[in-house]
Design an enzyme around this catalytic site. Structure first.
Site, PDB file in Angstrom:
ATOM      1  N   GLY A 127     -12.111  -8.933  20.230  1.00 43.73           N
ATOM      2  CA  GLY A 127     -11.930  -9.457  21.585  1.00 43.73           C
ATOM      3  C   GLY A 127     -13.228  -9.478  22.375  1.00 43.73           C
ATOM      4  N   GLU A 140     -22.327  -1.630  22.358  1.00 45.08           N
ATOM      5  CA  GLU A 140     -21.532  -1.125  21.225  1.00 45.08           C
ATOM      6  C   GLU A 140     -22.334   0.002  20.564  1.00 45.08           C
ATOM      7  OE1 GLU A 140     -18.350  -1.869  19.592  1.00 45.08           O
ATOM      8  OE2 GLU A 140     -19.090  -0.017  18.680  1.00 45.08           O
ATOM      9  N   CYS A 196     -11.045  -4.335  13.235  1.00 40.90           N
ATOM     10  CA  CYS A 196     -10.605  -5.376  12.301  1.00 40.90           C
ATOM     11  C   CYS A 196     -11.585  -5.551  11.145  1.00 40.90           C
ATOM     12  CB  CYS A 196     -10.424  -6.688  13.065  1.00 40.90           C
ATOM     13  SG  CYS A 196     -10.028  -8.075  11.999  1.00 40.90           S
ATOM     14  N   CYS A 216      -8.143  -4.894   9.402  1.00 42.68           N
ATOM     15  CA  CYS A 216      -7.634  -6.090   8.712  1.00 42.68           C
ATOM     16  C   CYS A 216      -8.452  -6.487   7.488  1.00 42.68           C
ATOM     17  CB  CYS A 216      -7.625  -7.279   9.673  1.00 42.68           C
ATOM     18  SG  CYS A 216      -7.322  -6.875  11.386  1.00 42.68           S
ATOM     19  N   LYS A 228      -8.640  -3.860   4.591  1.00 40.33           N
ATOM     20  CA  LYS A 228      -7.244  -3.704   4.146  1.00 40.33           C
ATOM     21  C   LYS A 228      -6.818  -4.870   3.258  1.00 40.33           C
ATOM     22  CE  LYS A 228      -4.294  -5.669   6.072  1.00 40.33           C
ATOM     23  NZ  LYS A 228      -3.711  -5.321   7.351  1.00 40.33           N
ATOM     24  N   TYR A 263       3.071  -0.454  10.404  1.00 43.53           N
ATOM     25  CA  TYR A 263       2.246  -1.379   9.623  1.00 43.53           C
ATOM     26  C   TYR A 263       1.320  -0.628   8.657  1.00 43.53           C
ATOM     27  CZ  TYR A 263       2.907  -5.513  12.729  1.00 43.53           C
ATOM     28  OH  TYR A 263       3.384  -6.580  13.421  1.00 43.53           O
ATOM     29  N   GLU A 267       1.509  -0.549   4.496  1.00 40.51           N
ATOM     30  CA  GLU A 267       0.439  -1.286   3.808  1.00 40.51           C
ATOM     31  C   GLU A 267      -0.321  -0.354   2.861  1.00 40.51           C
ATOM     32  OE1 GLU A 267      -1.842  -3.210   6.906  1.00 40.51           O
ATOM     33  OE2 GLU A 267      -0.458  -4.913   6.963  1.00 40.51           O
ATOM     34  N   GLY A 302       0.345   5.783  14.468  1.00 43.21           N
ATOM     35  CA  GLY A 302       0.087   4.992  15.664  1.00 43.21           C
ATOM     36  C   GLY A 302      -1.334   5.156  16.172  1.00 43.21           C
ATOM     37  N   THR A 352      -5.413  -8.574  16.121  1.00 37.00           N
ATOM     38  CA  THR A 352      -6.686  -9.255  16.352  1.00 37.00           C
ATOM     39  C   THR A 352      -6.509 -10.619  17.038  1.00 37.00           C
ATOM     40  OG1 THR A 352      -7.772  -8.100  14.571  1.00 37.00           O
ATOM     41  CG2 THR A 352      -8.678 -10.248  15.132  1.00 37.00           C
ATOM     42  N   HIS A 400       8.891 -29.229  -3.659  1.00 36.04           N
ATOM     43  CA  HIS A 400       9.555 -28.720  -4.855  1.00 36.04           C
ATOM     44  C   HIS A 400       8.587 -28.606  -6.028  1.00 36.04           C
ATOM     45  CE1 HIS A 400      13.001 -27.863  -7.344  1.00 36.04           C
ATOM     46  NE2 HIS A 400      12.556 -28.738  -8.230  1.00 36.04           N
ATOM     47  N   GLU A 429      10.781 -23.941   0.028  1.00 36.10           N
ATOM     48  CA  GLU A 429      11.713 -25.048   0.258  1.00 36.10           C
ATOM     49  C   GLU A 429      13.078 -24.506   0.700  1.00 36.10           C
ATOM     50  OE1 GLU A 429      12.911 -27.512  -3.181  1.00 36.10           O
ATOM     51  OE2 GLU A 429      12.004 -25.988  -4.441  1.00 36.10           O
TER      52      GLU A 429
HETATM   53  P1  NDP Z   1       2.783   1.840  14.425  1.00 33.18           P
HETATM   54  O1  NDP Z   1       2.971   2.075  15.871  1.00 33.18           O
HETATM   55  O2  NDP Z   1       3.078   0.518  13.853  1.00 33.18           O
HETATM   56  O3  NDP Z   1       3.631   2.904  13.623  1.00 33.18           O
HETATM   57  C1  NDP Z   1       3.527   4.283  13.867  1.00 33.18           C
HETATM   58  C2  NDP Z   1       4.508   5.010  12.979  1.00 33.18           C
HETATM   59  O4  NDP Z   1       4.309   6.409  13.097  1.00 33.18           O
HETATM   60  C3  NDP Z   1       5.955   4.722  13.349  1.00 33.18           C
HETATM   61  O5  NDP Z   1       6.700   4.607  12.170  1.00 33.18           O
HETATM   62  C4  NDP Z   1       6.341   5.967  14.135  1.00 33.18           C
HETATM   63  O6  NDP Z   1       7.697   6.274  14.029  1.00 33.18           O
HETATM   64  C5  NDP Z   1       5.538   7.029  13.427  1.00 33.18           C
HETATM   65  N1  NDP Z   1       5.277   8.193  14.266  1.00 33.18           N
HETATM   66  C6  NDP Z   1       4.852   8.204  15.546  1.00 33.18           C
HETATM   67  N2  NDP Z   1       4.712   9.475  15.985  1.00 33.18           N
HETATM   68  C7  NDP Z   1       5.037  10.275  14.961  1.00 33.18           C
HETATM   69  C8  NDP Z   1       5.118  11.681  14.796  1.00 33.18           C
HETATM   70  N3  NDP Z   1       4.815  12.519  15.783  1.00 33.18           N
HETATM   71  N4  NDP Z   1       5.506  12.164  13.601  1.00 33.18           N
HETATM   72  C9  NDP Z   1       5.835  11.326  12.602  1.00 33.18           C
HETATM   73  N5  NDP Z   1       5.788   9.988  12.694  1.00 33.18           N
HETATM   74  C10 NDP Z   1       5.407   9.471  13.865  1.00 33.18           C
HETATM   75  O7  NDP Z   1       1.287   2.303  14.156  1.00 33.18           O
HETATM   76  P2  NDP Z   1       0.278   2.076  12.953  1.00 33.18           P
HETATM   77  O8  NDP Z   1      -0.599   3.269  13.030  1.00 33.18           O
HETATM   78  O9  NDP Z   1       0.963   1.781  11.684  1.00 33.18           O
HETATM   79  O10 NDP Z   1      -0.502   0.762  13.392  1.00 33.18           O
HETATM   80  C11 NDP Z   1      -1.009   0.583  14.708  1.00 33.18           C
HETATM   81  C12 NDP Z   1      -0.934  -0.842  15.119  1.00 33.18           C
HETATM   82  O11 NDP Z   1      -1.960  -1.578  14.475  1.00 33.18           O
HETATM   83  C13 NDP Z   1       0.350  -1.567  14.725  1.00 33.18           C
HETATM   84  O12 NDP Z   1       1.386  -1.400  15.649  1.00 33.18           O
HETATM   85  C14 NDP Z   1      -0.081  -2.994  14.603  1.00 33.18           C
HETATM   86  O13 NDP Z   1       0.091  -3.639  15.840  1.00 33.18           O
HETATM   87  C15 NDP Z   1      -1.545  -2.894  14.238  1.00 33.18           C
HETATM   88  N6  NDP Z   1      -1.713  -3.235  12.815  1.00 33.18           N
HETATM   89  C16 NDP Z   1      -1.434  -4.500  12.413  1.00 33.18           C
HETATM   90  C17 NDP Z   1      -1.554  -4.861  11.096  1.00 33.18           C
HETATM   91  C18 NDP Z   1      -1.213  -6.253  10.670  1.00 33.18           C
HETATM   92  O14 NDP Z   1      -1.173  -7.147  11.495  1.00 33.18           O
HETATM   93  N7  NDP Z   1      -0.961  -6.488   9.385  1.00 33.18           N
HETATM   94  C19 NDP Z   1      -1.992  -3.911  10.089  1.00 33.18           C
HETATM   95  C20 NDP Z   1      -2.244  -2.606  10.604  1.00 33.18           C
HETATM   96  C21 NDP Z   1      -2.109  -2.301  11.920  1.00 33.18           C
HETATM   97  P3  NDP Z   1       8.823   5.591  14.963  1.00 33.18           P
HETATM   98  O15 NDP Z   1       8.975   4.182  14.479  1.00 33.18           O
HETATM   99  O16 NDP Z   1      10.016   6.410  14.709  1.00 33.18           O
HETATM  100  O17 NDP Z   1       8.323   5.679  16.357  1.00 33.18           O
END
Ligand code: NDP
Length: 460
Positions: A19, A38, A46, A51, A54, A185, A189, A269, A318, A444, A449
């Site tokens: 961004g 920076e 990313c 991204c 990954k 995510y 992944e 997260g 991103t 096809h 499809e």
């Molecule tokens: P997410 O927010 O997607 O997932 C976090 C996970 O951790 C959830 O399953 C959550 O559970 C769990 N969690 C949270 N707190 C705890 C805890 N205290 N103990 C145990 N489990 C916990 O975060 P990510 O880190 O996976 O990714 C961050 C963000 O990055 C994503 O939301 C996405 O937007 C972005 N991203 C996008 C990608 C893509 O476009 N392909 C790839 C990677 C990242 P619960 O669901 O129960 O809250």
């Protein structure tokens, strides 16, 4: 906007991620005097720890299935293929270095001044920069906060023995046994990546089914497919503690089970990366979601300070940060007022194995928000697997508003779902109807499809 000679710059961007770089380049192209600060790596999460690496690792992990699939097509592999982690890791690092250089040249060619320094907001128009060369202060008419997110790790005994997505790409030694905590995510992944590369892989998720927020059928289908590929899924479990053991890391789960592994990835997260950013100097605080509030012009409560990307309440993706950067430039340095961004129908992919592509409403959200819906779904064995012997299946699903016939959601699980959903995303974003889908002839023989040949609703 006219340049204000009272300030060193018209725009000072903090953070050279997707961004920040886009905003800096585009504002400079509009004639603004722009600087960007920076202190880590160009390209942000990313490019460096998200991204890009990954996706490279996801490609690497898919080869194992390809070797297996090839046999049914008559290929004989002379011996069992082996995988060399340092080759992948170091080739990946070389590619990222190349991309860092491209980002630097993009900024230079746009006429943006790059400060390799740690920036801190001092007041509404002033930023202090700290680097090996010492401290300095710069003034700017507008300051853009673009520092992104940072992994968040819950507090449990031994949490310091785990790695986050910042470190997992560069492990010294390939983990023969890999465990990931989380159900979002990043967790799915990386579980797929290390499983595909040959690790014994465990995924620990605290509730009954991972990928909260995705369509329920997609979640269940992904669970089954990932399980078939060998990922060991432990739901309704959390990590209680991690201890060093003779044989690796002993991970004690809340279920009482102990798993011994080589690497633990915590993917629970991310949070706004604002530590040391000086928000308190200008009275900026985070909201209940841990984000910075902005208005439709991306201005914070201090109008000269703007924010975008993972710092604000929008999808942590991103393309969202880049779109926000373009909006900021149009609002503050252009002549037109842009149409607000549509965060409702954002196509997105999860590069687990098989991958997920999704756009628009889940069936559950549609049931809640619309009076009557029609759901069209199919799952099938892709043609490729008639000879490969693989039992991988593919899911496709359309959610339709019965009153208008508009396709309000599309969900795909299967090979190249990310590539497919980008295109379906155009149709869903355009508000096309199921009749429009039906009028389109299929390509096809392809899996996609099915998207234009599902005639009978599976349920209403
Ligand atoms: P997410 O927010 O997607 O997932 C976090 C996970 O951790 C959830 O399953 C959550 O559970 C769990 N969690 C949270 N707190 C705890 C805890 N205290 N103990 C145990 N489990 C916990 O975060 P990510 O880190 O996976 O990714 C961050 C963000 O990055 C994503 O939301 C996405 O937007 C972005 N991203 C996008 C990608 C893509 O476009 N392909 C790839 C990677 C990242 P619960 O669901 O129960 O809250």
């Amino acid at each position: 906007m006219s340049a204000h000679a009272d300030f060193d710059y018209d725009l000072l961007v903090i953070g050279a991620g997707s961004g920040g770089v886009r905003a800096a380049r585009m504002a400079a192209a509009q004639g603004a005097r722009v600087a960007i600060a920076e202190d880590r790596y160009l390209g942000g999460t990313c490019v460096n720890v998200g991204c890009v690496p990954k996706k490279l690792y996801a490609y690497a992990s898919h080869f194992r299935d390809s070797f297996d699939d090839a046999v049914g097509y008559g290929w004989h592999l002379p011996e069992t293929p082996t995988f060399d982690w340092p080759t992948l890791r170091d080739n990946k690092s070389g590619e990222i270095k190349r991309l860092n250089g491209i980002y630097q040249r993009l900024l230079e060619n746009a006429g943006v001044t790059l400060y390799n320094a740690r920036a801190r907001v001092v007041d509404a128009h002033t930023v202090s920069l700290t680097s090996a060369k010492g401290d300095t202060q710069l003034s700017a008419q507008k300051i853009l906060l673009a520092t992104g997110g940072w992994p968040w790790v819950p507090d449990f005994p031994g949490s310091d023995l785990a790695v986050t997505s910042n470190e997992v790409f560069d492990l010294d030694v390939f983990p023969k046994r890999f465990l990931v905590l989380g159900g979002g995510y990043i967790a799915v992944e990386f579980a797929s990546i290390f499983n595909g590369l040959g690790s014994e892989t465990h995924l620990i998720y605290r509730k009954e089914l991972f990928l909260r927020g995705f369509d329920d059928e997609v979640r269940a289908f992904t669970r089954d497919e990932m399980g078939k590929k060998g990922v060991q899924l432990h739901f309704e479990a959390n990590i209680e503690r991690i201890d060093k053991s003779e044989d690796g890391l002993a991970v004690t789960l809340t279920t009482g089970e102990t798993l011994t592994v080589d690497t633990v990835l915590v993917a629970t997260g991310r949070q706004a990366n604002v530590e040391g950013l000086g928000l308190d100097n200008v009275g900026l605080t985070l909201n209940d979601q841990g984000k910075i509030d902005v208005n439709e012009r991306f201005e914070t409560s201090v109008p000269s300070i703007l924010a975008l990307g993972d710092l604000i309440d929008s999808p942590e993706l991103t393309p969202a940060a880049i779109a926000e950067a373009m909006q900021i430039v149009e609002h503050h340095f252009g002549d037109t007022t842009p149409e607000p961004l549509d965060y409702e129908r954002v196509p997105t992919a999860v590069f687990c194995h098989p991958s997920i592509g999704t756009v628009g409403m889940t069936e559950e959200a549609a049931r809640e928000r619309l009076e009557k819906i029609r759901v069209y779904r199919t799952d099938f064995k892709p043609m490729k697997h008639t000879l490969s012997g693989s039992d991988e299946r593919m899911l496709m699903k359309l959610v339709v508003d019965d009153a208008t016939d508009v396709v309000v959601g599309a969900h795909i699980v299967g090979e190249e779902a990310g590539e497919l959903i980008q295109n379906v995303g155009i149709a869903v974003r355009a508000g096309l109807t199921k009749a429009d889908f039906d009028r389109t002839l299929g390509v096809h023989p392809t899996g996609s499809e099915e998207l234009v040949t599902m005639r009978q609703p599976t349920r209403n």
